[in-house]
Design a protein around this motif. Structure first.
Motif, PDB file in Angstrom:
ATOM      1  N   GLU A 184       0.736  -1.180  -0.094  1.00  0.00           N
ATOM      2  CA  GLU A 184       0.048  -0.088   0.119  1.00  0.00           C
ATOM      3  C   GLU A 184       1.071   1.124   0.058  1.00  0.00           C
ATOM      4  O   GLU A 184       0.189   2.266   0.184  1.00  0.00           O
ATOM      5  CB  GLU A 184      -0.989   0.250   1.233  1.00  0.00           C
ATOM      6  CG  GLU A 184      -1.812  -1.175   1.225  1.00  0.00           C
ATOM      7  CD  GLU A 184      -2.812  -1.298   0.091  1.00  0.00           C
ATOM      8  OE1 GLU A 184      -3.503  -0.240  -0.329  1.00  0.00           O
ATOM      9  OE2 GLU A 184      -2.785  -2.187  -0.629  1.00  0.00           O
ATOM     10  N   GLU A 230       1.610   2.118 -12.545  1.00  0.00           N
ATOM     11  CA  GLU A 230       0.273   1.626 -12.646  1.00  0.00           C
ATOM     12  C   GLU A 230      -0.088   1.461 -11.233  1.00  0.00           C
ATOM     13  O   GLU A 230      -1.150   1.702 -10.627  1.00  0.00           O
ATOM     14  CB  GLU A 230       0.057   0.660 -13.598  1.00  0.00           C
ATOM     15  CG  GLU A 230      -1.478   0.503 -13.921  1.00  0.00           C
ATOM     16  CD  GLU A 230      -1.666  -0.453 -15.109  1.00  0.00           C
ATOM     17  OE1 GLU A 230      -2.884  -0.814 -15.348  1.00  0.00           O
ATOM     18  OE2 GLU A 230      -0.749  -0.792 -15.887  1.00  0.00           O
ATOM     19  N   ARG A 231       0.816   0.587 -10.638  1.00  0.00           N
ATOM     20  CA  ARG A 231       0.455   0.128  -9.068  1.00  0.00           C
ATOM     21  C   ARG A 231       0.385   1.408  -8.279  1.00  0.00           C
ATOM     22  O   ARG A 231      -0.493   1.522  -7.337  1.00  0.00           O
ATOM     23  CB  ARG A 231       1.432  -1.088  -8.655  1.00  0.00           C
ATOM     24  CG  ARG A 231       1.182  -2.140  -9.144  1.00  0.00           C
ATOM     25  CD  ARG A 231      -0.016  -2.893  -9.016  1.00  0.00           C
ATOM     26  NE  ARG A 231      -0.725  -2.809  -7.849  1.00  0.00           N
ATOM     27  CZ  ARG A 231      -0.425  -3.682  -6.745  1.00  0.00           C
ATOM     28  NH1 ARG A 231       0.103  -5.085  -7.157  1.00  0.00           N
ATOM     29  NH2 ARG A 231      -0.860  -3.768  -5.699  1.00  0.00           N
ATOM     30  N   THR A 289      -0.681   4.388  -9.030  1.00  0.00           N
ATOM     31  CA  THR A 289      -1.712   5.281  -9.197  1.00  0.00           C
ATOM     32  C   THR A 289      -3.004   4.333  -8.529  1.00  0.00           C
ATOM     33  O   THR A 289      -3.723   5.228  -8.318  1.00  0.00           O
ATOM     34  CB  THR A 289      -1.962   5.540 -10.523  1.00  0.00           C
ATOM     35  OG1 THR A 289      -2.153   4.380 -11.483  1.00  0.00           O
ATOM     36  CG2 THR A 289      -0.864   6.653 -11.197  1.00  0.00           C
ATOM     37  N   GLN A 290      -2.917   3.259  -8.745  1.00  0.00           N
ATOM     38  CA  GLN A 290      -3.999   2.442  -8.025  1.00  0.00           C
ATOM     39  C   GLN A 290      -3.992   2.643  -6.454  1.00  0.00           C
ATOM     40  O   GLN A 290      -4.915   2.797  -5.966  1.00  0.00           O
ATOM     41  CB  GLN A 290      -3.749   1.012  -8.259  1.00  0.00           C
ATOM     42  CG  GLN A 290      -4.146   0.578  -9.746  1.00  0.00           C
ATOM     43  CD  GLN A 290      -3.642  -0.844 -10.166  1.00  0.00           C
ATOM     44  OE1 GLN A 290      -3.200  -1.447  -9.483  1.00  0.00           O
ATOM     45  NE2 GLN A 290      -4.024  -1.078 -11.390  1.00  0.00           N
ATOM     46  N   VAL A 291      -2.796   2.716  -5.923  1.00  0.00           N
ATOM     47  CA  VAL A 291      -2.451   2.577  -4.593  1.00  0.00           C
ATOM     48  C   VAL A 291      -3.040   3.918  -3.918  1.00  0.00           C
ATOM     49  O   VAL A 291      -3.751   4.014  -3.095  1.00  0.00           O
ATOM     50  CB  VAL A 291      -1.174   2.256  -4.234  1.00  0.00           C
ATOM     51  CG1 VAL A 291      -0.933   2.922  -2.805  1.00  0.00           C
ATOM     52  CG2 VAL A 291      -0.991   0.655  -4.159  1.00  0.00           C
ATOM     53  N   PRO A 327      -4.491   7.137  -5.850  1.00  0.00           N
ATOM     54  CA  PRO A 327      -4.929   7.994  -7.312  1.00  0.00           C
ATOM     55  C   PRO A 327      -4.569   9.533  -6.928  1.00  0.00           C
ATOM     56  O   PRO A 327      -4.640  10.002  -7.933  1.00  0.00           O
ATOM     57  CB  PRO A 327      -6.383   7.537  -7.426  1.00  0.00           C
ATOM     58  CG  PRO A 327      -6.573   6.762  -6.211  1.00  0.00           C
ATOM     59  CD  PRO A 327      -5.350   6.358  -5.563  1.00  0.00           C
ATOM     60  N   TRP A 366       1.351  10.034 -11.356  1.00  0.00           N
ATOM     61  CA  TRP A 366       0.878  10.224 -12.724  1.00  0.00           C
ATOM     62  C   TRP A 366       2.056  11.196 -13.671  1.00  0.00           C
ATOM     63  O   TRP A 366       2.163  10.704 -14.607  1.00  0.00           O
ATOM     64  CB  TRP A 366      -0.398  11.026 -12.724  1.00  0.00           C
ATOM     65  CG  TRP A 366      -1.668  10.295 -11.991  1.00  0.00           C
ATOM     66  CD1 TRP A 366      -1.995  10.742 -10.749  1.00  0.00           C
ATOM     67  CD2 TRP A 366      -2.174   9.518 -12.607  1.00  0.00           C
ATOM     68  NE1 TRP A 366      -3.116   9.912 -10.380  1.00  0.00           N
ATOM     69  CE2 TRP A 366      -3.332   9.180 -11.551  1.00  0.00           C
ATOM     70  CE3 TRP A 366      -2.451   8.766 -13.908  1.00  0.00           C
ATOM     71  CZ2 TRP A 366      -4.459   8.114 -11.864  1.00  0.00           C
ATOM     72  CZ3 TRP A 366      -3.555   7.932 -13.906  1.00  0.00           C
ATOM     73  CH2 TRP A 366      -4.329   7.612 -12.984  1.00  0.00           C
TER      74      TRP A 366
END
Length: 465
Positions: free
Chosen positions: A336, A362-363, A365-367, A369, A375
Motif C-alpha cells: 500500500e 500503474e500500481r 496510481t492504483q494505491v 490515485p 501520474w
C-alpha cells in the motif's frame, strides 16, 4: 515511571511462562490477577486468538469468576464473534445483573458491530453506576471516535485521562481526535495542566511533549521530553520521541544519540535500528545507513522500511540492479506504499526495464490515485518513449481525478502542444491559468522552446492579474 517498567517486565515474564506451559502441554496454573494481566497483554497487542486461549485456560481454573467470563465476552467481540460474545454476556447478566461491566461489555460489542448510538447508551449507563472508572470514559471516546464524532470523543478521552494520566493509548487517541478536528493548538493547556499539578511526573511531561510534537512546536517538545528524561533517565519512549523531534528539525546526529537510548541497554528494537539507519541515510553516510538497516532486518525480516532504506542507499550509489531487489522486497511486504512503488518504477526505468517501470507506476496510481507525482512521472516515461497519445490520455485521467491540481493541467497542455493539438492545448492552458496563474512557468521548464511561441505568450498575457 520506573515502577511501570518493572510491572511491564513482570507481566512479560508471566506471559512467557504461560506460553511455555501451553507449548509443552503442561497444566497451566496462575492466580487470577496473573491471568487478567496475560489476557490484557494480548488484547492490548491485538492478539485476540491468544487472548481467547488465555481466557479458556483461566476459566478452566476459575469457573465461577465473572471477571473472566466478561473478559471472554469482550475478546469474542474483538474477534468479530458477536453472537457468541452477546450470549456470554447475557449469561453473566443472569448471574450478576448489577455488574457495571455487563453494560460496558454490551457497549464494546455494539462498538465493534458499528452500532455506535447503542454503544454510547450502554457506556453512559455503566458510567452512571460508577464514577471513577477511566476505562468507561475511554470506551465512550472510542465509540464516538469510530462514529467520526471527534469532538465528543476528545471530551471523553480527557475525562479518562483525568482519572488515569498513564493511559498512553488514550493520549494517542486524544491527540489524533484533536488533530483531525484541528483543535490541538487550543487544547495544549489541557496537557500543560498535568505538569502544573505534578511537576515531578515523567509521564505528564512525556504526554505534553507529544502534544507539542504533534502541534509542530518542536522546541517546546524538546524541553518537555528533556524534563521527562531528567525525572526518569530510563524512560525509553521519551528518548524515542525526543529523537523523532530532532529528526523533524533535521538534527540527525542528535537524533541518533537519542534513538540509541530508546531501548534497554543491549536490546535494540528493529524500529530503533531502522530509525538510526534512516538518520545515517539523511546524512549520506551510506555504509552506516546500510549497516543499521541490515541489523534491523536481521532482527525482523518483515520490516519493510529497512528493505526500502537499503534500496534508497543502493539507488543513491547508482547501484540500480541491487536497489530494485530491495524495493521489490519492500513492496512485497507492504503493497500500500505509493513511495515504494514510485522508487521501484524509477529504478526499473534507470536500467531500461520500461515494461516493469510502467507496471510499477500503474500500481502506484492504483494505491494512491491522488498522488500527482505518480501520474506525472508515469506520463514523462511515456512521453520520452515517443508515446504522446499515451501521455495525453494518462494526464486526462489524472486531471479528472484531481481537477484542482494546476500542475497536471499545465503538463497536459505541454503534451498536447508537443502532439500539435493546439486548439485542445489552449483550452487546457486556460483552465490551468485560472487555477494557478503563477505556475505557467512550469510550461517553459518542461519545454524551453515554447518560450518563443507568440500565440502562447499572448494567451498567458490575457490572464495576468
Amino acid at each position: 515511571m520506573n515502577e511501570n517498567f518493572e510491572d511491564r517486565d513482570e507481566v512479560l515474564d508471566t506471559v512467557r511462562r504461560f506460553e511455555r506451559m501451553v507449548a509443552q502441554n503442561e497444566p497451566v496454573f496462575f492466580d487470577l490477577a496473573d491471568f487478567e494481566n496475560i489476557i490484557d497483554h494480548y488484547t492490548t497487542n491485538t492478539q485476540y486468538d491468544k487472548a481467547l486461549q488465555a481466557c479458556e485456560a483461566a476459566i478452566a481454573q476459575y469457573p465461577f469468576s465473572t471477571e473472566l467470563l466478561i473478559d471472554r465476552s469482550q475478546v469474542l467481540a474483538m474477534k468479530g464473534e458477536y453472537g457468541a460474545a452477546a450470549q456470554q454476556i447475557e449469561d453473566v447478566a443472569q448471574l450478576d445483573p448489577d455488574n457495571p461491566d455487563v453494560a460496558v461489555t454490551r457497549g464494546i460489542i455494539a462498538t465493534q458491530k458499528g452500532d455506535f448510538a447503542e454503544a454510547v447508551a450502554f457506556f453512559q449507563q455503566a458510567a452512571e453506576h460508577t464514577q471513577d472508572r477511566d476505562d468507561i470514559f475511554f470506551n465512550l471516546g472510542l465509540a464516538y471516535q469510530s462514529w467520526q464524532k471527534f469532538k465528543s470523543a476528545a471530551k471523553y478521552y480527557k475525562q479518562s485521562l483525568r482519572l488515569n494520566p498513564d493511559n498512553d493509548v488514550a493520549v494517542q487517541e486524544l491527540l489524533y481526535c484533536l488533530e483531525i478536528s484541528e483543535r490541538l493548538e487550543k487544547n495544549l493547556e489541557f496537557f500543560r495542566r498535568f505538569t502544573d499539578d505534578d511537576p515531578y511526573s515523567a509521564v505528564a511531561w512525556y504526554n505534553l511533549g507529544q502534544a507539542y510534537y504533534r502541534a509542530g512546536k518542536f522546541d517546546d517538545a524538546i524541553s518537555a521530553f528533556d524534563y521527562a528524561i531528567l525525572i526518569d533517565a530510563k524512560f525509553h519512549e521519551a528518548h524515542g520521541f525526543l529523537a523523532s523531534t530532532y529528526v523533524s528539525l533535521e538534527r540527525y546526529r542528535k537524533a541518533i544519540e537519542e534513538f540509541e537510548l530508546s531501548y534497554p541497554e543491549g536490546q535494540p528494537t528493529p524500529e530503533a535500528l531502522c530509525n538510526i539507519g534512516e538518520c545515517y541515510e539523511k546524512l549520506a553516510e551510506w555504509d552506516n545507513a546500510r549497516k543499521f538497516y541490515q541489523r534491523a532486518i536481521d532482527q525482523d525480516a518483515t520490516i519493510d522500511e529497512a528493505w526500502f532504506g537499503i534500496g534508497i542507499v543502493m539507488n543513491a550509489q547508482e547501484r540500480y540492479f541491487e536497489a530494485i531487489h530491495f524495493f521489490r522486497k519492500a513492496v512485497s511486504l507492504y503493497e500500500e506504499s505509493v513511495e515504494y512503488w514510485l522508487a521501484l518504477a524509477a529504478a526499473e526505468y534507470q536500467i531500461g526495464n520500461v515494461v516493469s517501470s510502467i507496471e510499477a507506476y500503474e500500481r502506484a496510481t492504483q494505491v494512491a490515485p491522488d498522488n500527482k507525482d505518480a501520474w506525472l512521472n508515469w506520463s514523462i516515461l511515456l512521453y520520452e518513449q515517443g508515446n504522446f497519445d499515451g501521455a495525453i490520455d494518462l494526464m486526462r485521467n489524472a486531471v479528472e481525478i484531481q481537477p484542482a491540481e494546476a500542475e497536471l493541467h499545465y503538463r497536459l497542455c505541454a503534451y498536447l502542444l508537443a502532439a500539435g493539438r493546439y486548439r485542445e492545448a489552449y483550452q487546457c492552458l486556460e483552465n490551468a491559468l485560472v487555477l494557478d496563474f503563477d505556475k505557467h512557468r512550469l510550461l517553459f521548464e518542461y519545454f524551453p522552446e515554447l518560450e518563443s511561441q507568440q500565440a502562447l505568450a499572448k494567451l498567458i498575457d490575457q490572464y495576468r492579474k
